[in-house]
Design a protein around this motif. Structure first.
Motif, PDB file in Angstrom:
ATOM      1  N   ALA A 128     -32.760   9.345 -29.491  1.00 33.23           N
ATOM      2  CA  ALA A 128     -33.006   9.295 -28.050  1.00 33.23           C
ATOM      3  C   ALA A 128     -34.229  10.127 -27.676  1.00 33.23           C
ATOM      4  O   ALA A 128     -35.055   9.727 -26.838  1.00 33.23           O
ATOM      5  CB  ALA A 128     -31.774   9.805 -27.303  1.00 33.23           C
ATOM      6  N   ALA A 129     -34.364  11.287 -28.319  1.00 31.70           N
ATOM      7  CA  ALA A 129     -35.525  12.140 -28.045  1.00 31.70           C
ATOM      8  C   ALA A 129     -36.813  11.450 -28.473  1.00 31.70           C
ATOM      9  O   ALA A 129     -37.848  11.527 -27.787  1.00 31.70           O
ATOM     10  CB  ALA A 129     -35.374  13.478 -28.776  1.00 31.70           C
ATOM     11  N   GLU A 130     -36.773  10.781 -29.617  1.00 25.63           N
ATOM     12  CA  GLU A 130     -37.946  10.050 -30.085  1.00 25.63           C
ATOM     13  C   GLU A 130     -38.310   8.936 -29.121  1.00 25.63           C
ATOM     14  O   GLU A 130     -39.496   8.705 -28.840  1.00 25.63           O
ATOM     15  CB  GLU A 130     -37.662   9.479 -31.484  1.00 25.63           C
ATOM     16  N   GLU A 131     -37.292   8.271 -28.587  1.00 23.86           N
ATOM     17  CA  GLU A 131     -37.567   7.191 -27.642  1.00 23.86           C
ATOM     18  C   GLU A 131     -38.224   7.732 -26.376  1.00 23.86           C
ATOM     19  O   GLU A 131     -39.166   7.126 -25.832  1.00 23.86           O
ATOM     20  CB  GLU A 131     -36.268   6.461 -27.291  1.00 23.86           C
ATOM     21  N   VAL A 132     -37.732   8.881 -25.905  1.00 25.11           N
ATOM     22  CA  VAL A 132     -38.322   9.495 -24.709  1.00 25.11           C
ATOM     23  C   VAL A 132     -39.790   9.846 -24.963  1.00 25.11           C
ATOM     24  O   VAL A 132     -40.677   9.612 -24.132  1.00 25.11           O
ATOM     25  CB  VAL A 132     -37.520  10.751 -24.302  1.00 25.11           C
ATOM     26  N   ARG A 133     -40.056  10.425 -26.144  1.00 26.23           N
ATOM     27  CA  ARG A 133     -41.436  10.794 -26.492  1.00 26.23           C
ATOM     28  C   ARG A 133     -42.340   9.573 -26.515  1.00 26.23           C
ATOM     29  O   ARG A 133     -43.466   9.594 -25.996  1.00 26.23           O
ATOM     30  CB  ARG A 133     -41.447  11.486 -27.854  1.00 26.23           C
ATOM     31  N   LEU A 134     -41.829   8.467 -27.145  1.00 30.75           N
ATOM     32  CA  LEU A 134     -42.623   7.245 -27.229  1.00 30.75           C
ATOM     33  C   LEU A 134     -42.873   6.644 -25.858  1.00 30.75           C
ATOM     34  O   LEU A 134     -43.970   6.141 -25.563  1.00 30.75           O
ATOM     35  CB  LEU A 134     -41.918   6.224 -28.131  1.00 30.75           C
ATOM     36  N   ARG A 135     -41.861   6.713 -24.979  1.00 29.50           N
ATOM     37  CA  ARG A 135     -42.030   6.150 -23.632  1.00 29.50           C
ATOM     38  C   ARG A 135     -43.108   6.926 -22.861  1.00 29.50           C
ATOM     39  O   ARG A 135     -43.934   6.332 -22.144  1.00 29.50           O
ATOM     40  CB  ARG A 135     -40.701   6.183 -22.880  1.00 29.50           C
ATOM     41  N   CYS A 136     -43.064   8.223 -23.010  1.00 28.77           N
ATOM     42  CA  CYS A 136     -44.062   9.035 -22.309  1.00 28.77           C
ATOM     43  C   CYS A 136     -45.467   8.718 -22.808  1.00 28.77           C
ATOM     44  O   CYS A 136     -46.423   8.568 -22.026  1.00 28.77           O
ATOM     45  CB  CYS A 136     -43.761  10.520 -22.500  1.00 28.77           C
ATOM     46  N   ALA A 137     -45.584   8.609 -24.160  1.00 29.38           N
ATOM     47  CA  ALA A 137     -46.893   8.322 -24.734  1.00 29.38           C
ATOM     48  C   ALA A 137     -47.365   6.931 -24.332  1.00 29.38           C
ATOM     49  O   ALA A 137     -48.554   6.719 -24.030  1.00 29.38           O
ATOM     50  CB  ALA A 137     -46.835   8.449 -26.256  1.00 29.38           C
ATOM     51  N   ALA A 138     -46.446   5.966 -24.329  1.00 28.09           N
ATOM     52  CA  ALA A 138     -46.812   4.602 -23.958  1.00 28.09           C
ATOM     53  C   ALA A 138     -47.236   4.537 -22.502  1.00 28.09           C
ATOM     54  O   ALA A 138     -48.203   3.837 -22.141  1.00 28.09           O
ATOM     55  CB  ALA A 138     -45.631   3.658 -24.218  1.00 28.09           C
ATOM     56  N   ALA A 139     -46.522   5.293 -21.628  1.00 29.88           N
ATOM     57  CA  ALA A 139     -46.861   5.301 -20.209  1.00 29.88           C
ATOM     58  C   ALA A 139     -48.236   5.913 -19.982  1.00 29.88           C
ATOM     59  O   ALA A 139     -48.941   5.574 -19.017  1.00 29.88           O
ATOM     60  CB  ALA A 139     -45.798   6.080 -19.423  1.00 29.88           C
ATOM     61  N   ALA A 140     -48.620   6.803 -20.917  1.00 34.57           N
ATOM     62  CA  ALA A 140     -49.928   7.447 -20.800  1.00 34.57           C
ATOM     63  C   ALA A 140     -51.032   6.590 -21.397  1.00 34.57           C
ATOM     64  O   ALA A 140     -52.187   7.018 -21.473  1.00 34.57           O
ATOM     65  CB  ALA A 140     -49.894   8.812 -21.486  1.00 34.57           C
ATOM     66  N   GLY A 141     -50.691   5.364 -21.862  1.00 35.15           N
ATOM     67  CA  GLY A 141     -51.688   4.438 -22.373  1.00 35.15           C
ATOM     68  C   GLY A 141     -51.853   4.434 -23.878  1.00 35.15           C
ATOM     69  O   GLY A 141     -52.821   3.858 -24.389  1.00 35.15           O
TER      70      GLY A 141
END
Length: 650
Positions: free
Chosen positions: A44-57
């Motif tokens: 779940a933590a990895e998914e949150v990290r990936l979502r943040c990075a993806a949202a940042a482009g």
């Protein structure tokens, strides 16, 4: 899209994703590896990290997140991430977007994105695109993209290319199948083994379904009859022409079966067990049969049942046969029927034979015919024999012909004998020979005897040998008699001994008192026939023993023949006893021989009674000797009879 393989490697990682259904394997771009034991919190933590990075482009993060959601089955969540990464030029995302769209049913749009990814160098996308074109029937395009994938080292691409080439009969199929197998593709290993196995047995190579079905190749045993005598096997051989690597096709096939079986391929385990069983390695064969059977392979369960039955464990054999029969294996149903028939449980046996028929096994009808015939239900036996015979069962055709012949319908029997013989039934060929011989058609009879003899039929070889002797071809006669005698024919052993006896040189003269004697080959064959109860052979063995001075051995064989009804044995035993001073017992045996029509024995009795002064009895036996002959004996007996009449008081 069916990936037709074991595991697809995630792009540029050491991880694996299990492909299922009609999907291609998702790709990822990250070099990170995730421990399979990572707990849900870490994921779940990895998914949150990936979502943040993806949202940042971050396109790479969006691609990895999309692949993660795609594997999880969250297509709605995965699609925007994958589209965003694809727009940024991420080839793994383009491939995975194609996978997602294919799952949604948009095959053409999926193919478009796979093309984008494949052009960018994605081997997984090239494989998926090749499979797409093959499903559409565009084989040239399919071959192009599958070859692109295979030549860049994609395992599934190598296998799919091999499957396409094999379907077309292209000789290059084996090379790619071997490459896929060497890279760990278990289905490729199995199919490569099957191709090598067929080559080892001289069978034509042919495409095999991608599902791994063995088609009509049926390892294990099939009881054609209730007694289990005629059982067909599909087994791997040994000693065939070697391959390019110096290893025989059979040996190499076994290696690939073993690799595929070790990776959990149940049919490979089945065939490996069959090879090992044929080689006599029953313990290991049983282990592979068990592995395959536990994975749901009915044929392996059936073969395991036979292995247990042969080891004397009928109870566990029945358990595995039952399991296989319930899964639709007609061979196992026949085996259960045979087992119950042996126990006298005919109704249960009949039920299983019918189950075998329902499973498409024509042996069920044949076995029902045998069961009915044993019970005296001739009409029903004929019905089931006809059912099986019309379906091409050659032994059923032979059995039907025998049934008709016994019922007096020789005309109806002949075509069924012919059909069975032409289909390869050795017994039918022999029976056809008997039928023609009974009609006086010796040439036709001999032709069928020769055919049966060539296939190893013992009694047919004997008949050919007798015919050759009649024609004066002693050399060919000897060859056939040897075959028949070697197969256990008592009559052939005797006739072979007689042939050898006729050409045997005279025994060398020995010094007085010398007891050296070496048995000739003809004596050995005489003794083999004699030990099997052949009366004429017993008499001849007795004569040979007497000639070398072994009175005890001679008496033993004469007595055995005489007690079995041989008049020559009784006569010779009488001679031996008379010479040893046991004339009263000799008279007993001569009487038995004379009563059976032996003229010389009757003459001996006439002489004995004449010497004793019992003239009436002597004249009686002299008259018998005159009537029995042969000529020389009849002449002597007539003179003795006339002399006795002169001696009789008026």
């Amino acid at each position: 899209m069916d990936v037709m393989g074991d595991k697809a490697t995630l792009f540029e990682t050491g991880r694996f994703v299990q492909a299922s259904g009609e999907e291609a394997a998702p790709e990822e771009t990250t070099d990170e590896t995730t421990d399979e034991t990572t707990d849900e919190t870490g994921e779940a933590a990895e998914e949150v990290r990936l979502r943040c990075a993806a949202a940042a482009g971050d396109a790479e993060a969006a691609s990895v997140l999309g692949a993660m959601l795609l594997r999880r089955g969250d297509l709605d969540g995965a699609e925007p991430q994958l589209r965003a990464a694809t727009a940024a030029g991420d080839r793994a995302a383009a491939n995975n977007l194609g996978v997602l769209l294919h799952q949604r049913g948009y095959a053409d749009e999926a193919a478009g994105w796979w093309r984008v990814a494949a052009v960018a160098g994605s081997t997984a996308a090239a494989h998926a695109l090749g499979r797409h074109h093959r499903e559409r029937g565009d084989e040239p395009a399919a071959e192009y993209w599958l070859r692109q994938s295979a030549e860049q080292g994609h395992v599934l691409g190598s296998y799919a290319l091999a499957d396409l080439l094999e379907h077309r009969g292209d000789s290059g199929a084996e090379r790619w199948m071997r490459i896929a197998a060497e890279r760990g593709h278990r289905e490729a290993a199995y199919r490569l083994a099957r191709a090598l196995d067929r080559r080892a047995h001289g069978e034509p190579a042919g495409p095999e379904a991608g599902s791994g079905r063995a088609g009509n190749d049926r390892p294990g045993r099939r009881p054609a009859a209730r007694d289990g005598v005629a059982r067909r096997r599909a087994r791997a051989g040994a000693g065939e022409t070697g391959g390019d690597n110096g290893v025989s096709p059979a040996a190499e096939a076994e290696q690939w079966y073993r690799q595929a079986a070790a990776r959990g391929h149940r049919r490979a385990a089945l065939y490996l067990g069959a090879i090992l069983e044929k080689r006599g390695e029953l313990k290991e064969a049983g282990r592979w049969y068990l592995t395959s059977a536990e994975d749901g392979e009915a044929r392996a369960a059936c073969a395991l049942g036979f292995l247990l039955r042969d080891a004397g464990d009928t109870e566990n054999a029945a358990i595995w046969w039952l399991r296989a029969a319930q899964e639709g294996d007609g061979n196992a149903a026949n085996a259960l029927g045979a087992l119950h028939a042996e126990r006298g449980q005919t109704q249960t046996a009949e039920r299983w034979y019918r189950a075998a028929m329902d499973a498409g096994d024509v042996n069920g009808a044949y076995n029902l015919g045998l069961l009915c015939a044993e019970q005296g239900r001739t009409a029903q036996a004929e019905q089931w024999y006809r059912h099986a015979a019309y379906a091409g069962h050659r032994e059923a055709a032979n059995a039907l012909a025998i049934l008709l012949l016994r019922g007096g319908d020789a005309t109806g029997a002949e075509p069924w004998f012919s059909k069975a013989a032409e289909a390869g039934s050795v017994d039918a060929a022999f029976n056809l020979g008997i039928l023609y011989a009974g009609r006086g058609k010796d040439a036709d009879a001999l032709r069928w005897y020769e055919r049966a003899a060539a296939a190893g039929h013992t009694e047919a070889a004997l008949q050919v040998g007798i015919a050759r002797l009649r024609d004066g071809d002693e050399q060919d006669a000897e060859r056939h008699l040897r075959c028949a005698a070697g197969g256990g024919s008592t009559e052939a052993a005797y006739r072979l001994a007689a042939v050898l006896d006729a050409r045997r040189p005279p025994a060398p003269a020995h010094e007085l008192g010398e007891s050296v004697h070496e048995k000739s080959e003809c004596e050995e064959w005489y003794e083999r026939a004699a030990s099997q109860g052949h009366r004429r052979a017993q008499v001849r063995v007795g004569m040979l023993a007497a000639a070398r001075g072994d009175v005890v051995e001679a008496a033993r064989w004469y007595r055995e023949a005489a007690e079995a009804g041989s008049r020559n044995g009784a006569f010779n035993l009488g001679l031996l006893l008379a010479r040893e001073g046991s004339e009263p017992e000799a008279v007993v045996w001569w009487t038995r021989a004379a009563d059976d029509g032996h003229g010389r024995a009757a003459l001996r009795l006439a002489l004995v009674y004449a010497r004793r002064g019992e003239l009436d009895e002597g004249q009686y036996w002299a008259d018998r000797a005159v009537s029995l002959g042969p000529g020389e004996v009849a002449e002597r007996a007539a003179r003795l009879r006339d002399a006795l009449r002169e001696e009789l008081p008026a």
